[in-house]
Motif scaffolding. Structure first.
Motif: not given
Length: 144
Positions: A104-126
Protein backbone atom coordinates in the motif's frame (compact mmCIF):
# COMPACT_ATOMS: atom_id res chain seq x y z
CA UNK A 1 26.81 -23.91 11.55
CA UNK A 2 24.78 -23.12 8.42
CA UNK A 3 22.17 -25.55 7.22
CA UNK A 4 22.26 -27.22 3.81
CA UNK A 5 19.72 -24.82 2.28
CA UNK A 6 21.75 -21.78 3.30
CA UNK A 7 25.00 -23.30 2.01
CA UNK A 8 23.32 -24.19 -1.27
CA UNK A 9 21.82 -20.71 -1.56
CA UNK A 10 25.10 -18.99 -0.69
CA UNK A 11 27.02 -21.03 -3.25
CA UNK A 12 24.43 -20.35 -5.96
CA UNK A 13 24.39 -16.59 -5.32
CA UNK A 14 28.20 -16.48 -5.29
CA UNK A 15 28.25 -18.25 -8.67
CA UNK A 16 25.70 -15.79 -10.04
CA UNK A 17 27.74 -12.85 -8.75
CA UNK A 18 30.90 -14.25 -10.40
CA UNK A 19 28.88 -14.57 -13.61
CA UNK A 20 30.78 -17.62 -14.84
CA UNK A 21 28.12 -19.24 -16.99
CA UNK A 22 29.97 -22.55 -17.29
CA UNK A 23 30.28 -22.87 -13.50
CA UNK A 24 26.60 -22.01 -13.08
CA UNK A 25 25.59 -24.61 -15.68
CA UNK A 26 27.80 -27.23 -13.96
CA UNK A 27 26.20 -26.37 -10.62
CA UNK A 28 22.72 -26.74 -12.11
CA UNK A 29 23.68 -30.12 -13.54
CA UNK A 30 24.90 -31.17 -10.09
CA UNK A 31 21.56 -30.08 -8.58
CA UNK A 32 19.62 -31.85 -11.33
CA UNK A 33 21.40 -35.10 -10.47
CA UNK A 34 20.66 -34.48 -6.78
CA UNK A 35 16.97 -34.00 -7.66
CA UNK A 36 16.81 -37.33 -9.50
CA UNK A 37 18.85 -39.15 -6.83
CA UNK A 38 16.37 -37.94 -4.17
CA UNK A 39 13.35 -39.52 -5.88
CA UNK A 40 12.22 -36.26 -7.51
CA UNK A 41 11.84 -34.43 -4.20
CA UNK A 42 11.49 -30.70 -4.97
CA UNK A 43 14.82 -28.90 -4.90
CA UNK A 44 14.84 -25.11 -4.53
CA UNK A 45 17.68 -22.76 -5.46
CA UNK A 46 17.11 -19.22 -4.23
CA UNK A 47 18.71 -16.55 -6.35
CA UNK A 48 17.61 -13.71 -4.13
CA UNK A 49 16.17 -10.29 -4.74
CA UNK A 50 18.73 -9.05 -7.24
CA UNK A 51 17.59 -7.91 -10.69
CA UNK A 52 21.01 -8.67 -12.25
CA UNK A 53 20.61 -12.28 -11.09
CA UNK A 54 17.20 -12.36 -12.77
CA UNK A 55 18.73 -11.24 -16.06
CA UNK A 56 21.63 -13.70 -15.77
CA UNK A 57 19.32 -16.62 -15.10
CA UNK A 58 17.01 -15.70 -17.97
CA UNK A 59 20.05 -15.71 -20.25
CA UNK A 60 21.66 -18.92 -18.93
CA UNK A 61 18.39 -20.84 -19.02
CA UNK A 62 17.45 -19.47 -22.43
CA UNK A 63 14.16 -17.98 -21.25
CA UNK A 64 12.64 -15.31 -23.45
CA UNK A 65 10.63 -13.12 -21.08
CA UNK A 66 8.86 -11.60 -24.09
CA UNK A 67 7.03 -14.90 -24.50
CA UNK A 68 4.22 -15.73 -22.07
CA UNK A 69 5.29 -17.65 -18.96
CA UNK A 70 4.20 -21.24 -18.38
CA UNK A 71 2.06 -19.92 -15.53
CA UNK A 72 1.16 -16.39 -14.44
CA UNK A 73 -1.18 -15.14 -11.75
CA UNK A 74 -1.94 -11.95 -9.85
CA UNK A 75 -3.91 -12.16 -6.62
CA UNK A 76 -4.36 -10.08 -3.52
CA UNK A 77 -5.03 -10.30 0.14
CA UNK A 78 -6.21 -7.29 2.15
CA UNK A 79 -2.77 -5.66 2.16
CA UNK A 80 -0.60 -6.88 -0.72
CA UNK A 81 -0.91 -7.49 -4.43
CA UNK A 82 0.99 -10.67 -5.29
CA UNK A 83 2.30 -11.77 -8.65
CA UNK A 84 3.77 -15.11 -9.72
CA UNK A 85 5.40 -15.87 -13.06
CA UNK A 86 6.74 -19.35 -13.73
CA UNK A 87 8.90 -20.11 -16.75
CA UNK A 88 9.94 -23.49 -18.12
CA UNK A 89 13.70 -23.59 -18.60
CA UNK A 90 15.94 -25.45 -21.02
CA UNK A 91 16.48 -28.10 -18.30
CA UNK A 92 13.83 -30.81 -17.88
CA UNK A 93 11.77 -30.37 -14.67
CA UNK A 94 13.49 -27.05 -13.85
CA UNK A 95 11.32 -23.95 -13.49
CA UNK A 96 12.28 -20.33 -12.96
CA UNK A 97 9.92 -18.48 -10.64
CA UNK A 98 9.59 -14.77 -10.06
CA UNK A 99 7.40 -13.83 -7.09
CA UNK A 100 6.53 -10.18 -6.49
CA UNK A 101 4.61 -8.20 -3.90
CA UNK A 102 3.31 -4.66 -4.11
CA UNK A 103 2.20 -2.92 -0.92
CA UNK A 104 0.00 0.00 0.00
CA UNK A 105 2.86 2.42 0.68
CA UNK A 106 4.41 2.15 -2.76
CA UNK A 107 6.62 -0.68 -1.50
CA UNK A 108 7.49 -3.62 -3.67
CA UNK A 109 9.90 -6.52 -3.74
CA UNK A 110 10.53 -9.56 -5.90
CA UNK A 111 12.35 -12.80 -5.30
CA UNK A 112 13.62 -15.29 -7.85
CA UNK A 113 14.01 -19.04 -7.49
CA UNK A 114 14.85 -22.06 -9.54
CA UNK A 115 12.93 -25.18 -8.60
CA UNK A 116 13.38 -28.72 -9.79
CA UNK A 117 9.97 -30.37 -9.55
CA UNK A 118 7.83 -32.91 -11.32
CA UNK A 119 4.61 -31.42 -9.89
CA UNK A 120 3.87 -27.98 -11.33
CA UNK A 121 0.45 -27.73 -9.66
CA UNK A 122 1.99 -28.27 -6.23
CA UNK A 123 4.70 -25.73 -7.03
CA UNK A 124 2.06 -23.12 -7.93
CA UNK A 125 0.11 -23.73 -4.73
CA UNK A 126 3.26 -23.50 -2.57
CA UNK A 127 4.28 -20.23 -4.27
CA UNK A 128 0.84 -18.72 -3.63
CA UNK A 129 0.86 -19.77 0.01
CA UNK A 130 4.35 -18.36 0.52
CA UNK A 131 3.28 -14.96 -0.78
CA UNK A 132 0.17 -14.96 1.38
CA UNK A 133 2.29 -15.78 4.46
CA UNK A 134 5.40 -13.71 3.77
CA UNK A 135 6.19 -10.01 3.50
CA UNK A 136 8.95 -9.75 0.89
CA UNK A 137 9.54 -6.01 1.42
CA UNK A 138 10.45 -6.62 5.07
CA UNK A 139 12.65 -9.57 4.10
CA UNK A 140 14.41 -7.44 1.49
CA UNK A 141 15.34 -4.87 4.12
CA UNK A 142 16.43 -7.57 6.57
CA UNK A 143 18.59 -9.23 3.91
CA UNK A 144 16.78 -12.60 3.98
Amino acid sequence: MKNKLTNSTDKFIILLDKCDYDEIKDYLLEKELEFYNNDLKDLVLYSGFSVPNYNKLMDILEINDLEPPTFSDIFTDEIMVNSINIYKTNVYNLYFIRKEQFGLRDEDAAINELIFTDNLENLIEKAKQELLNRYLVKDLHLGK
